[in-house]
Design an enzyme around this catalytic site. Sequence first.
Site, PDB file in Angstrom:
ATOM      1  N   ALA A 258       2.683   8.128  10.032  1.00 30.14           N
ATOM      2  CA  ALA A 258       1.222   8.058   9.920  1.00 30.14           C
ATOM      3  C   ALA A 258       0.536   9.053  10.843  1.00 30.14           C
ATOM      4  O   ALA A 258      -0.669   8.975  11.048  1.00 30.14           O
ATOM      5  CB  ALA A 258       0.769   6.639  10.241  1.00 30.14           C
TER       6      ALA A 258
ATOM      7  N   GLU B  81      13.456   3.822  19.844  1.00 28.93           N
ATOM      8  CA  GLU B  81      12.647   5.033  19.610  1.00 28.93           C
ATOM      9  C   GLU B  81      12.192   5.625  20.934  1.00 28.93           C
ATOM     10  O   GLU B  81      11.947   4.876  21.889  1.00 28.93           O
ATOM     11  CB  GLU B  81      11.454   4.695  18.725  1.00 28.93           C
ATOM     12  CG  GLU B  81      11.925   4.319  17.323  1.00 28.93           C
ATOM     13  CD  GLU B  81      10.797   4.041  16.333  1.00 28.93           C
ATOM     14  OE1 GLU B  81       9.672   3.765  16.764  1.00 28.93           O
ATOM     15  OE2 GLU B  81      11.065   4.093  15.132  1.00 28.93           O
TER      16      GLU B  81
ATOM     17  N   ASP C 162       9.875  -7.062  -4.344  1.00 29.12           N
ATOM     18  CA  ASP C 162       8.859  -7.568  -3.407  1.00 29.12           C
ATOM     19  C   ASP C 162       8.474  -8.977  -3.839  1.00 29.12           C
ATOM     20  O   ASP C 162       7.557  -9.178  -4.633  1.00 29.12           O
ATOM     21  CB  ASP C 162       7.632  -6.638  -3.416  1.00 29.12           C
ATOM     22  CG  ASP C 162       6.606  -7.010  -2.349  1.00 29.12           C
ATOM     23  OD1 ASP C 162       6.575  -8.186  -1.925  1.00 29.12           O
ATOM     24  OD2 ASP C 162       5.820  -6.121  -1.963  1.00 29.12           O
TER      25      ASP C 162
ATOM     26  N   ALA D  34       9.678   2.659   7.443  1.00 25.07           N
ATOM     27  CA  ALA D  34       8.978   1.398   7.753  1.00 25.07           C
ATOM     28  C   ALA D  34       9.164   1.041   9.229  1.00 25.07           C
ATOM     29  O   ALA D  34       8.325   1.392  10.063  1.00 25.07           O
ATOM     30  CB  ALA D  34       9.460   0.290   6.836  1.00 25.07           C
ATOM     31  N   ARG D  35      10.243   0.359   9.542  1.00 22.38           N
ATOM     32  CA  ARG D  35      10.495  -0.025  10.932  1.00 22.38           C
ATOM     33  C   ARG D  35      11.992  -0.011  11.191  1.00 22.38           C
ATOM     34  O   ARG D  35      12.788  -0.352  10.303  1.00 22.38           O
ATOM     35  CB  ARG D  35       9.997  -1.452  11.210  1.00 22.38           C
ATOM     36  CG  ARG D  35       8.504  -1.579  11.455  1.00 22.38           C
ATOM     37  CD  ARG D  35       8.077  -0.962  12.792  1.00 22.38           C
ATOM     38  NE  ARG D  35       6.656  -1.129  13.041  1.00 22.38           N
ATOM     39  CZ  ARG D  35       5.695  -0.310  12.633  1.00 22.38           C
ATOM     40  NH1 ARG D  35       6.000   0.771  11.934  1.00 22.38           N
ATOM     41  NH2 ARG D  35       4.429  -0.541  12.928  1.00 22.38           N
TER      42      ARG D  35
ATOM     43  N   HIS E 270       9.178   8.641  14.148  1.00 19.07           N
ATOM     44  CA  HIS E 270       8.065   7.747  13.783  1.00 19.07           C
ATOM     45  C   HIS E 270       6.749   8.514  13.609  1.00 19.07           C
ATOM     46  O   HIS E 270       5.714   8.166  14.190  1.00 19.07           O
ATOM     47  CB  HIS E 270       7.910   6.648  14.849  1.00 19.07           C
ATOM     48  CG  HIS E 270       7.346   5.372  14.292  1.00 19.07           C
ATOM     49  ND1 HIS E 270       7.925   4.150  14.482  1.00 19.07           N
ATOM     50  CD2 HIS E 270       6.256   5.147  13.523  1.00 19.07           C
ATOM     51  CE1 HIS E 270       7.211   3.217  13.868  1.00 19.07           C
ATOM     52  NE2 HIS E 270       6.204   3.806  13.275  1.00 19.07           N
ATOM     53  N   ILE E 271       6.818   9.555  12.776  1.00 20.46           N
ATOM     54  CA  ILE E 271       5.632  10.396  12.571  1.00 20.46           C
ATOM     55  C   ILE E 271       4.917  10.066  11.264  1.00 20.46           C
ATOM     56  O   ILE E 271       3.971  10.752  10.886  1.00 20.46           O
ATOM     57  CB  ILE E 271       5.988  11.901  12.561  1.00 20.46           C
ATOM     58  CG1 ILE E 271       6.983  12.217  11.437  1.00 20.46           C
ATOM     59  CG2 ILE E 271       6.539  12.332  13.914  1.00 20.46           C
ATOM     60  CD1 ILE E 271       7.103  13.706  11.132  1.00 20.46           C
TER      61      ILE E 271
ATOM     62  N   ASN F 286       0.797  -1.234   0.000  1.00 19.61           N
ATOM     63  CA  ASN F 286       0.000   0.000   0.000  1.00 19.61           C
ATOM     64  C   ASN F 286       0.828   1.283   0.000  1.00 19.61           C
ATOM     65  O   ASN F 286       0.569   2.190  -0.783  1.00 19.61           O
ATOM     66  CB  ASN F 286      -0.934  -0.004   1.209  1.00 19.61           C
ATOM     67  CG  ASN F 286      -2.083  -0.963   1.020  1.00 19.61           C
ATOM     68  OD1 ASN F 286      -2.892  -0.790   0.118  1.00 19.61           O
ATOM     69  ND2 ASN F 286      -2.133  -2.012   1.827  1.00 19.61           N
ATOM     70  N   ILE F 287       1.809   1.358   0.899  1.00 23.40           N
ATOM     71  CA  ILE F 287       2.592   2.600   1.017  1.00 23.40           C
ATOM     72  C   ILE F 287       3.537   2.740  -0.172  1.00 23.40           C
ATOM     73  O   ILE F 287       3.636   3.811  -0.787  1.00 23.40           O
ATOM     74  CB  ILE F 287       3.357   2.653   2.359  1.00 23.40           C
ATOM     75  CG1 ILE F 287       2.366   2.624   3.530  1.00 23.40           C
ATOM     76  CG2 ILE F 287       4.224   3.907   2.431  1.00 23.40           C
ATOM     77  CD1 ILE F 287       3.003   2.506   4.905  1.00 23.40           C
TER      78      ILE F 287
HETATM   79  P1  NAD Z   1       1.620  -3.682   2.963  1.00 20.88           P
HETATM   80  O1  NAD Z   1       1.346  -4.951   3.684  1.00 20.88           O
HETATM   81  O2  NAD Z   1       0.576  -3.098   2.089  1.00 20.88           O
HETATM   82  O3  NAD Z   1       2.934  -3.877   2.069  1.00 20.88           O
HETATM   83  C1  NAD Z   1       4.093  -4.497   2.549  1.00 20.88           C
HETATM   84  C2  NAD Z   1       4.749  -5.219   1.391  1.00 20.88           C
HETATM   85  O4  NAD Z   1       5.983  -5.769   1.870  1.00 20.88           O
HETATM   86  C3  NAD Z   1       3.923  -6.398   0.855  1.00 20.88           C
HETATM   87  O5  NAD Z   1       3.649  -6.208  -0.517  1.00 20.88           O
HETATM   88  C4  NAD Z   1       4.812  -7.607   1.090  1.00 20.88           C
HETATM   89  O6  NAD Z   1       4.725  -8.574   0.056  1.00 20.88           O
HETATM   90  C5  NAD Z   1       6.190  -6.962   1.131  1.00 20.88           C
HETATM   91  N1  NAD Z   1       7.215  -7.782   1.769  1.00 20.88           N
HETATM   92  C6  NAD Z   1       7.092  -8.583   2.850  1.00 20.88           C
HETATM   93  N2  NAD Z   1       8.274  -9.174   3.127  1.00 20.88           N
HETATM   94  C7  NAD Z   1       9.157  -8.725   2.184  1.00 20.88           C
HETATM   95  C8  NAD Z   1      10.532  -8.966   1.934  1.00 20.88           C
HETATM   96  N3  NAD Z   1      11.245  -9.801   2.693  1.00 20.88           N
HETATM   97  N4  NAD Z   1      11.113  -8.311   0.906  1.00 20.88           N
HETATM   98  C9  NAD Z   1      10.417  -7.469   0.119  1.00 20.88           C
HETATM   99  N5  NAD Z   1       9.090  -7.229   0.293  1.00 20.88           N
HETATM  100  C10 NAD Z   1       8.484  -7.845   1.320  1.00 20.88           C
HETATM  101  O7  NAD Z   1       2.096  -2.650   4.072  1.00 20.88           O
HETATM  102  P2  NAD Z   1       2.188  -1.042   3.962  1.00 20.88           P
HETATM  103  O8  NAD Z   1       0.892  -0.445   4.354  1.00 20.88           O
HETATM  104  O9  NAD Z   1       2.761  -0.683   2.652  1.00 20.88           O
HETATM  105  O10 NAD Z   1       3.221  -0.751   5.149  1.00 20.88           O
HETATM  106  C11 NAD Z   1       4.576  -1.177   5.073  1.00 20.88           C
HETATM  107  C12 NAD Z   1       5.230  -1.034   6.439  1.00 20.88           C
HETATM  108  O11 NAD Z   1       5.347   0.348   6.774  1.00 20.88           O
HETATM  109  C13 NAD Z   1       4.399  -1.613   7.609  1.00 20.88           C
HETATM  110  O12 NAD Z   1       4.627  -2.990   7.770  1.00 20.88           O
HETATM  111  C14 NAD Z   1       4.875  -0.819   8.794  1.00 20.88           C
HETATM  112  O13 NAD Z   1       5.940  -1.505   9.441  1.00 20.88           O
HETATM  113  C15 NAD Z   1       5.403   0.477   8.181  1.00 20.88           C
HETATM  114  N6  NAD Z   1       4.611   1.646   8.584  1.00 20.88           N
HETATM  115  C16 NAD Z   1       5.236   2.703   9.164  1.00 20.88           C
HETATM  116  C17 NAD Z   1       4.510   3.823   9.546  1.00 20.88           C
HETATM  117  C18 NAD Z   1       5.162   5.022  10.169  1.00 20.88           C
HETATM  118  O14 NAD Z   1       4.522   5.715  10.939  1.00 20.88           O
HETATM  119  N7  NAD Z   1       6.400   5.322   9.849  1.00 20.88           N
HETATM  120  C19 NAD Z   1       3.130   3.837   9.345  1.00 20.88           C
HETATM  121  C20 NAD Z   1       2.522   2.761   8.719  1.00 20.88           C
HETATM  122  C21 NAD Z   1       3.267   1.660   8.350  1.00 20.88           C
END
Ligand code: NAD
Length: 321
Positions: A298, A274, A176, A244-245, A295-296, A155-156
């Site tokens: 979202a 964090e 991916d 991401a994380r 970690h802002i 999604n992101i």
């Molecule tokens: P999502 O589930 O829509 O997409 C994650 C993608 O990662 C999936 O398509 C999956 O197939 C892929 N993936 C999984 N393991 C993988 C690997 N080993 N190598 C490559 N790709 C791999 O999730 P999203 O909504 O896009 O969010 C992604 C991440 O962003 C979340 O898991 C979360 O940890 C992080 N996040 C951070 C914040 C923030 O405040 N900074 C907010 C929301 C999410």
Amino acid sequence: PSAVPHKPRVFCLYPIDDSVREYAEQHFDFTCEPDPKVKSWREEAEAVMVRSNTITPSDVKVLGPAFKFVGKHGVGVDAIAVKELKERGITVMNTPGVNASAVAELALTMSLCLARDVAQIDRRIRSGETVTKAEGGLTGFQLTGKTLGLVGGGNIGYQLGKMFHGAFGAKVVVYDPHLHPSMVQKWSDLLSSSHFTRVGTLGKMLEVSDVVSIHVPLLESTRNLIGEDELRKMKKSALLINTARGGIVNEEALLRALEEGWITGAGIDAFSIEPPTSKDFGRLISHPRVLSTPHIGAASLDVIRITALAVIDHLVEAFRG
Ligand code: NAD
């Protein structure tokens, strides 16, 4: 008279605004109690709403018999003992996609600021230095026509790809291996094959990208996914963005990459500890070409409200069965 419908007892463990509370109260016997010391949710709740809260295996052991659902505000469930909850038949529901554009906007902001060194130049001017472009070193680069590399095309990643392509005509390269077929379809509807490539190895993406942005969950398979070998594969001119994380990028290797010029800059919203402080990350966060945020990703006002409403909707549906 018809029976009073049972309103499930739901606790929210993070602050929400009044309109969200009113919406929750229409559906639930609702308590919003952001103080983590309050223990009663574990015994009394039928569901909880959590945001960055932790649910540990020991929490799961003491949950009351009526506990059924965890509604997670946002995507990442790494702070939640999902396995232990599942073993007790409790479902964890997150809100994928709802916060995607906010996180993507932060990744875009970091990319633009780093590409033109905006934050560093601003800091120097503030500190009283006379800074002119004639002195050199202030040239930076544009994102127009460049290549965005995505670790994770969910999604992101998709929202960011859309922004980079729409605004800058950028090419998008996605690594991916587990991309969901519905996302594969979305990408091919958005971009032609001349602007979209899906590669089978991380290295292939790293070698060609001008901005590498990480959008995968923290899993055993993604811990330290970006370490010395990966950073050395990137272009020297490239930027690395991690919204991401923490734990996905090896921070020691990243510091060396920046200090020794393997890459040009890094934008970091997610750290292994964090919030990020100079005690833990002194050299990294004070590096001139690092931008840090706590970690802002979202945490826009719009997203907080919309996401909380989505958590409530998921819970309502789940209780309806
Ligand atoms: P999502 O589930 O829509 O997409 C994650 C993608 O990662 C999936 O398509 C999956 O197939 C892929 N993936 C999984 N393991 C993988 C690997 N080993 N190598 C490559 N790709 C791999 O999730 P999203 O909504 O896009 O969010 C992604 C991440 O962003 C979340 O898991 C979360 O940890 C992080 N996040 C951070 C914040 C923030 O405040 N900074 C907010 C929301 C999410």
